[in-house]
Every structure is written in structure tokens, then in C-alpha cells.
Design an enzyme around this catalytic site. Structure first.
Site, PDB file in Angstrom:
ATOM      1  N   ASP A 417       0.831  -1.204   0.000  1.00 24.53           N
ATOM      2  CA  ASP A 417       0.000   0.000   0.000  1.00 24.53           C
ATOM      3  C   ASP A 417       0.871   1.261   0.000  1.00 24.53           C
ATOM      4  O   ASP A 417       2.049   1.238   0.371  1.00 24.53           O
ATOM      5  CB  ASP A 417      -0.903  -0.010   1.233  1.00 24.53           C
ATOM      6  CG  ASP A 417      -2.201   0.746   1.017  1.00 24.53           C
ATOM      7  OD1 ASP A 417      -2.263   1.568   0.085  1.00 24.53           O
ATOM      8  OD2 ASP A 417      -3.153   0.520   1.787  1.00 24.53           O
ATOM      9  N   GLU A 420       3.055   5.466  -3.588  1.00 23.06           N
ATOM     10  CA  GLU A 420       3.323   6.696  -4.347  1.00 23.06           C
ATOM     11  C   GLU A 420       4.571   7.426  -3.834  1.00 23.06           C
ATOM     12  O   GLU A 420       5.322   7.924  -4.670  1.00 23.06           O
ATOM     13  CB  GLU A 420       2.127   7.649  -4.272  1.00 23.06           C
ATOM     14  CG  GLU A 420       0.821   7.067  -4.736  1.00 23.06           C
ATOM     15  CD  GLU A 420       0.075   6.310  -3.646  1.00 23.06           C
ATOM     16  OE1 GLU A 420       0.424   6.453  -2.463  1.00 23.06           O
ATOM     17  OE2 GLU A 420      -0.839   5.552  -3.993  1.00 23.06           O
ATOM     18  N   ASP A 490      -7.993   4.690  -3.534  1.00 28.52           N
ATOM     19  CA  ASP A 490      -9.111   4.874  -2.595  1.00 28.52           C
ATOM     20  C   ASP A 490     -10.191   5.756  -3.227  1.00 28.52           C
ATOM     21  O   ASP A 490     -10.327   6.940  -2.914  1.00 28.52           O
ATOM     22  CB  ASP A 490      -8.594   5.507  -1.300  1.00 28.52           C
ATOM     23  CG  ASP A 490      -7.551   4.637  -0.627  1.00 28.52           C
ATOM     24  OD1 ASP A 490      -7.480   3.430  -0.923  1.00 28.52           O
ATOM     25  OD2 ASP A 490      -6.779   5.172   0.190  1.00 28.52           O
TER      26      ASP A 490
END
Length: 824
Positions: A417, A420, A490
Site C-alpha cells: 500500500d 506513491e 481509494d
């Protein structure tokens, strides 16, 4: 040979006399322009791949390419001078260089222009990159006015065609930034700068620009004018895709978050009791405990280690949870018991691991001493957590050293997760922080590639018995080579966002990365009060869920306090429950087809989710559609992206707009591409292509059309992917054209396929003679089915659909690996 040497010597003399030079090299040529003065190189990596580098310095700057792993191969190049231009022709294209200006033009073998640079389209503006001299670098091109282009990663704009757009290329949650575009003409351009960049398309120019760089550096890819061809070039340049295990293509249950082993295993029990197929279940964050212990990569949360009565352990209780709460005596006393139970019940476990660490963790402390933390604010807010530096080899080694604890527990997959990574309250100075490879600004977008590559390479070094599977929130060109699949981040639960995910995923796959998915139902459910019993949400969820059947990964997910297990939507006989169970069962029915698509991805550089430009490039209407695609080369998928039977009212409450949703039927617009006939999957009726139709669409189906000539191998009814052998597959033939399909099989979970341990069986349909030929089996692997039955059915109106096992097949044949011809 002597004539060529004399010609090139004369060429160099001629061109240098005007203040510019060209020198032939083994892979292309070096040049220097006169106005402006630039040096550059044309470097053929293959007949289909050429690299163009330009720089204001005397020598080519040293530069690392993160995705490119190919080294230039020997390429036969012919040279031709025409005034101040030099034409370099490989077996696939001609590259024409204007040595005066440095402008490059690309043409195909017929002499048709594919792409050309703008005159004076390469620009360098001096600047500082922290303490080094650098440039803001840009390169501009000229495209045809109506030329459609795709790619650029995963965008949330809702656009399929990226003309007339301005796009800031800086990875963030829900946006994956890849400096690559591809044209309907079948070429691709990769701008090889991993730093923060921009893409611009106006009526005057199409350009990339990067905030920092030392050179203009891009690759032009062209093979045969098709998107399959250009994707094959990407894989040649950046690495072949890897196989995922068969189980990953089943159904996944996931939400934020299961808070104890008992809760997670209880959900698995419920699915097994209800006979809802399932292969993957997910442990989301905070099994490590509180925010200060973020991503410790071990179970420290006292609810997981049976220490709710231990005061020292309670300091790790996740933020916001009640230390005084009391729970029933746990069924599972340890995370090891949880993992073992999941496996005993024929399921697999994926666990969340992040690219950042909280200040209480051992990783944080070691990385801090190494100078391998990027000290800006990341998730969770105000926790003191920081991302690590994946450009630092020692930091990647450390990451695996700690992750190996979970690997030894037999965790099956990694949810990597925030790759980025999350960047909260960003400051301009944050991008001047130094990584092992330079400023964060200069390498920003390659963060996810380096991170996932590190995990993949370390796990492969340990063992080849289990395939690496990483689901990651970001990505970069070349990610297909490192066992990684991206999801769309998300996203909010809404109809508009649902529709936006379709072109987002399709453009991502056109970057050569075949594996992608989205949170089914969306992540944030606040527009429906986080209530899965809200009928308006239920219709949205069902439609998103149906689309998920035709993604590489079918994974249910949502954000707390929403809950999304199927039994919470109702029971058997309730439309929201029945529709979800029905589509999951169809997913498992399709597994032989889906796994064969995965095999084609690896063996033939194939693509699973295929934008219509891949198969219908000559159909202008089709290539501009943003809400349909092919799943493989056979199934046309049209997700339903608007409510038909419910609506929201005041307070985000939901109501039905029909007396009985289960019995209602409203039309959905579907475009059937020209050049083929199409067979309705649900009715077996044939419809002509090249037209827009209205397809009645009850809540429990979505429009699916099978291309005429398709052959679908379909499996038995199962509760998990490997429950039954594929020894009695249905082979469903859809008439109306000739066609073929290759059934791919291997051991389903290891890397022996890299050693050639797999088999293929080719099925060929001759429509005129109504003959199906099953060719000799090619290849073998341990425990391969050497004898099996195929149940063959010609799909026609009046017969049952292929959704369930055929009650009465037209022909049943025994197959032992030798050629068979079956007349239908």
C-alpha cells in the site's frame, strides 16, 4: 562494404562543413546540430525500438533508467542521405534525422508518417537540482489533428483519448503517472524521465516536460501498426510479465479492516457455509498495532496475540480502540493459527505492508541511522511515520529482512500500500530531499517500481516454489516484470467514479501492464451513509461487482465503517445477494479461459483487458468509447454505469424506483463494433456488428457479447479454484466466423513455467464445415492431465447459455494429447 564506408565518410564530411556533424555508430548514429547547438544519439535497441537522446553537454550524461532492462541488440540499419537529412532504416521503420535542427521523423515501411518532432522542439532551461547543475527539459511532437492517443498511466479524468489535455505527472492516490503515450497508429513514446513531469497536448504540439533532467531521452516503439505489437515492444524493453497463481484469479474478500483472527476466519467460515466461492482473504492494516508502530511487519496488536490483559501490550492497541473493551475468549490464540486455518480451508491470505514506518518500529530506527528515510509527512497523519528510500539497495535489503518474517509464516501475497508514497501537506522543499539516486523530485514516479521490484527480487532469491503476488496502489512502466498488480486507489463509491475507472484501467493496460483492478463497490461509502443495506448503494455495488468478474483480479473492498460481506446484503432470494453470488460463480466458471489469458500475457505478450483500439482500430466509434472493452479477444464487456432501479433521496437515503427490483428490466445502450457478428452470452442470439443497440438488463446480469468464431473453455462448479481438476471442461463454440483459442495450463503456482514446464492445446473452428479441430498438445509439466474429456457445444438460440455447466453437450470426446477433428 567499401562503398558504404566511403559514403558515410563523404556524408560526415559534407554535413560537418555546415557546422553540424553526423557519425555512424553500431546502433545508429551520433550527431551535433548547429542551431541550437545540441549533441545527440540515435540508438536502435531492436528493429522496433529506437532511443533518441539529446543533450547540451559535450558527452552523454550518465543516467539510470529504472524500467529499461534491455540492452541494444544487433540491428541491420541502412543509411541514406538527402541534403541535410540522414535516413536510418531498420526492418520495421525509418528514422529521419535533420542534422541542422535535430528534428526526428518516423515513418513506417510504406513511407507513411507515424510521428515527427517539432522543429526546435527540444528545450533545456538551466536550473539547480538541489546542489547540482541541471535543466528543465522538454520535448515536443506534432500529431495528426484527429489522431487518438492513450496511456499515461491511470487517470481519473474519465477520458479514454488524451488529446487536448494538460496532465501533471506526479504519482498520488488514485492517479498513476507513466510518461508514455500510444497512438491509434500503433506506435508508442516513452519519455524516460522518472521525475515530476507534465504532459501537454494542444492543437499546436504534444509534449513532455520534466522539472529536472540532464538530457532529453525517449524511446519510440513501432512493430506492425497494432497495439499488440507496441505492447510487445514495451515488454521487450522493460521485461516480460510474470504469471500469477491460479488462485489469485478467483474471488477475494477484503475490507478495512478485520480486527482479529477470529473475525477474519469467521468471514471465511461464513462464505464456506453459504457455498460462495472464495480464494483470497485480506488482512488490512493495524495488525501491527498503533500508528506509532506503523508497518512493523509483525503482529503486535494485542487482539492478534491474545494479550488484551497485558498492560505493556495494550500500549500498541490501535488508535481509537478501547483499552477497557472485553471480547469473548478467542478461538485463535496466534496469527500463526489464523494463517494455518485459512490454508486448511482452501483459501489464501494477503497482508498489508507499507512503504513507510512509524517511529516505534525497528525498521524506522535502522533506516534513520542509514539516512534512508524521506522525512516528509506521510500517512497516518501526525504519527511521525516516514517513507523509506527504495532507491537505496541497503534499504531494500532491510525491508525484505523484516518482511521475511511474514514470508516464513506462509503469507501468500503482499498488499504493498501507499507506494506513491502518501505525501501529506507537501512543501516544495520536500522534493529536494535526497534519495540514494538524487533528489526526490528527480526520481519521484519510479518509487513504486523500485519498491515492488525489491520485494520481488528478494522473494525470488529465497524460493521459486510460490509465485510472487503484490497488489500495489501505484505503478510505473515495467511493473509487469515484478509480480505486481495495481489497483485504482481509494476511490469514492458513486456512479460517476465507477464509470471513470473503466478508461482509467484501460489506459493503464495500454502502458503494457496487463494486471489491474479496482475496489469493487468503491472505497469510501460516505455518499450512501456507509450503509450496505441502502438500496441505492446496493445497486451501485452490484453493478461494480459484475464488472469485477471481467478484471484480472476480482476483489471486494471498502472503507470502515462500511461493511461489504455478501451476507450483509441479504439472503438467498434477495436480489443484491443473489446477483453477487451469481457473478462470483460465473467468475469461477470462466477460470480456464481467464488462466489461459494469463498464459498468453506471459508467453505471447498478450493483454487481458483490451481497449477496443486493440481489436477494432478501423472502427472510429469503437476506439473512442470509454465504457466498453474486450476481456481477452472474445468477450465484449459493457459495465452498467448508471442506476436503473433505485435512486438517492434526501439524506443520502436510497429508495427503489420500481415495484420489484428483482423482476425489473430496463434497457442499456451497447455498441457492437463493426467487422464481426456478436452472440449474446445470455441468450445465444446473434446480432450484427457496427450498430448501437438497447439491451434489456435486469439487475442480475450485465451486457456481454461473444465475438463470432470464439471458443470458450469453461470449468466446473467449484468453491475454490483448484477444488476440481479440469478433466471435463466444456468447450463452447460460438459460430459465425472462423476462430481459434489456446488453452494454457501449468502447475498453477511456481516458476517452473519459466523452464518450459507448461502445456498448450489449440482449438480451431472452421465455420463453413462446422468442424472443430483439437490439435496435438504441446509441452508438458508434472501431474499434467494426460487424458481428459472435452464436452463440446455449438452455442445457438434455444440452448442454455454457457453460464453454468452444460446439461447436454453436443459432443463428448476423449482427448489424450493427439489431434482430434470433431464435426458439429
Amino acid at each position: 562494404m567499401k562503398k558504404e564506408i566511403l559514403f558515410l565518410a563523404a556524408l560526415a564530411t559534407c554535413l560537418s562543413s555546415f557546422g553540424q556533424t553526423f557519425e555512424k555508430t553500431a546502433q545508429g548514429g551520433k550527431f551535433q546540430t548547429a542551431q541550437p547547438t545540441l549533441n545527440g544519439e540515435v540508438i536502435f535497441y531492436s528493429p522496433s525500438i529506437v532511443r533518441i537522446v539529446k543533450y547540451p553537454s559535450a558527452e552523454m550524461p550518465e543516467k539510470k533508467s529504472y524500467p529499461v532492462i534491455k540492452t541494444p541488440e544487433k540491428v541491420e540499419i541502412s543509411y541514406k542521405q538527402n541534403g541535410n537529412t540522414v535516413c536510418m532504416t531498420s526492418g520495421k521503420m525509418t528514422v529521419t534525422l535533420d542534422v541542422v535542427t535535430g528534428k526526428v521523423t518516423y515513418t513506417d515501411q510504406k513511407g507513411e508518417t507515424l510521428l515527427k518532432e517539432k522543429v526546435e522542439g527540444t528545450n533545456f532551461i538551466p536550473r539547480k537540482d538541489v546542489n547540482r547543475d541541471a535543466f528543465t527539459v522538454s520535448q515536443a511532437f506534432s500529431l495528426e489533428p484527429e489522431e487518438a492517443i492513450y496511456g499515461l498511466g491511470q487517470r481519473q479524468s474519465g477520458a479514454m483519448n488524451h488529446r487536448n489535455q494538460q496532465i501533471h505527472l506526479s504519482n498520488g492516490n488514485t492517479n498513476i503517472c507513466i510518461p508514455y503515450f500510444t497512438s491509434e497508429k500503433g506506435y508508442g513514446v516513452y519519455w524516460d524521465n522518472p521525475g515530476i513531469s507534465d504532459f501537454s497536448d494542444t492543437p499546436y504540439a504534444t509534449s513532455f516536460s520534466s522539472q529536472v533532467g540532464l538530457c532529453s531521452d525517449y524511446y519510440f516503439l513501432y512493430k506492425d501498426g497494432t497495439q499488440d505489437g507496441v505492447i510487445a515492444c514495451i515488454r521487450d524493453l522493460t521485461g516480460k510479465a510474470t504469471m500469477f497463481p491460479l488462485w489469485t484469479m478467483g474471488y477475494w474478500q477484503c475490507r478495512e479492516r478485520y480486527k482479529s483472527p477470529d473475525e477474519l476466519c469467521g468471514v471465511l467460515d461464513k462464505y464456506r457455509k453459504l457455498q460462495i466461492p472464495l480464494d483470497g482473504i485480506v488482512q488490512d492494516w493495524q495488525y501491527w498495532g498503533c500508528d506509532s508502530n506503523w508497518n512493523a511487519m509483525k503482529f503486535v496488536n494485542p487482539r492478534y496475540i491474545n494479550k488484551m490483559d497485558d498492560k505493556e501490550a495494550l500500549r500498541y492497541l490501535p488508535n481509537g480502540e478501547d483499552k477497557n473493551a472485553r471480547y469473548p475468549k478467542p478461538r485463535f490464540k496466534s496469527p500463526e493459527e489464523m494463517v494455518e486455518y485459512v490454508h486448511k480451508n482452501n483459501a489464501h491470505l494477503m497482508i498489508s505492508v507499507w512503504a513507510s514506518f512509524g517511529p516505534w518500529t525497528d525498521q524506522f530506527k535502522e533506516l534513520d541511522k542509514m539516512g534512508a528515510l524521506l522525512k516528509f509527512e506521510t500517512w497516518p497523519p501526525k504519527s511521525g511515520a516516514h517513507p523509506y528510500d527504495p532507491f537505496n539497495k541497503d534499504a531494500r535489503d532491510l525491508y525484505w529482512r523484516y518482511l521475511s518474517h511474514l514470508h516464513k509464516m506462509n503469507i501468500d501475497a503482499w498488499w504493498t500500500d501507499s507506494t506513491e508514497p502518501d505525501h501529506l501537506n507537501p512543501k516544495e522543499s520536500d522534493f529536494d530531499l535526497m534519495t540514494a539516486d538524487g533528489s526526490f523530485r528527480s526520481v519521484h514516479n519510479a518509487f513504486p517500481l523500485n519498491h515492488n521490484r525489491g520485494i520481488y527480487e528478494h522473494q525470488r532469491a529465497v524460493s521459486d516454489d510460490k509465485r510472487v503476488f503484490q497488489m500495489t496502489r501505484s505503478g510505473y512502466l515495467g511493473q509487469q516484470h515484478y509480480g505486481a498488480l495495481s489497483w485504482s486507489g481509494d476511490v469514492v463509491s458513486s456512479w460517476d467514479v465507477l464509470r471513470q475507472q473503466i478508461p482509467a484501467g484501460l489506459n493503464y493496460t495500454l502502458c503494457g501492464i496487463p494486471f489491474w483492478n479496482t475496489d469493487l463497490g468503491g472505497f469510501f461509502g460516505w455518499e450512501y451513509n456507509n450503509d450496505c443495506t441502502n438500496v441505492a448503494y446496493q445497486e451501485l455495488h452490484v453493478r461494480w461487482f459484475q464488472w469485477g468478474c471481467f478484471m484480472p483480479l476480482m476483489r471486494n473492498h471498502c472503507s470502515s465503517p462500511m461493511m461489504n460481506e455478501i451476507d450483509l446484503f441479504g439472503k438467498e432470494g434477495d436480489w443484491a445477494y443473489d446477483a453477487q453470488k451469481r457473478i462470483i460463480e460465473l467468475r469461477y466458471r470462466l477460470l480456464p479461459y481467464i488462466y489461459s489469458l494469463d498464459g498468453a500475457v506471459v508467453q505471447e505478450d498478450g493483454t487481458m483487458m483490451r481497449p477496443l483500439v486493440m481489436d477494432f482500430a478501423n472502427d472510429r466509434k469503437a476506439i473512442l468509447l470509454d465504457d466498453e472493452y474486450m476481456f481477452g479477444k472474445n468477450i465484449l464487456v459493457c459495465p452498467v454505469t448508471e442506476p436503473l432501479y433505485t435512486k438517492k433521496i434526501e439524506g443520502n437515503k436510497g429508495v427503489t424506483t420500481v415495484p420489484d427490483v428483482a423482476k425489473a428490466s430496463a434497457p442499456v445502450k451497447v455498441y457492437l463494433p463493426k467487422g464481426s457478428q456478436w452472440i449474446d452470452f445470455w441468450t445465444n442470439e446473434t446480432v450484427a456488428g457496427g450498430q448501437e443497440i438497447q439491451r434489456e438488463c435486469p439487475v442480475d446480469i450485465l451486457p456481454l457479447y461473444i465475438k463470432a468464431g470464439s471458443i470458450l473453455p469453461l470449468g466446473p462448479k467449484v468453491q475454490y479454484a483448484t477444488e476440481k481438476k479440469w478433466d471435463n471442461l466444456d468447450i463452447c463454440v460460438y459460430p459465425g466466423a472462423n476462430g481459434e483459442f489456446v488453452l494454457y495450463e501449468d502447475e498453477f503456482d511456481n516458476y517452473n513455467y519459466e523452464k518450459g514446464m507448461f502445456s498448450t492445446i489449440k482449438f480451431s473452428w472452421d465455420d463453413a464445415s462446422r468442424t472443430l479441430t483439437i490439435s496435438d498438445r504441446n509441452g508438458e509439466f508434472p501431474k499434467m492431465l494426460k487424458r481428459r474429456n472435452f464436452r463440446i457445444t455449438l452455442m445457438q438460440p434455444g440452448k442454455q447459455s454457457a453460464e453454468t455447466v452444460m446439461v447436454k453437450a453436443d459432443k463428448k470426446v476423449a482427448y489424450s494429447g493427439k489431434n482430434l477433428v470433431v464435426k458439429l
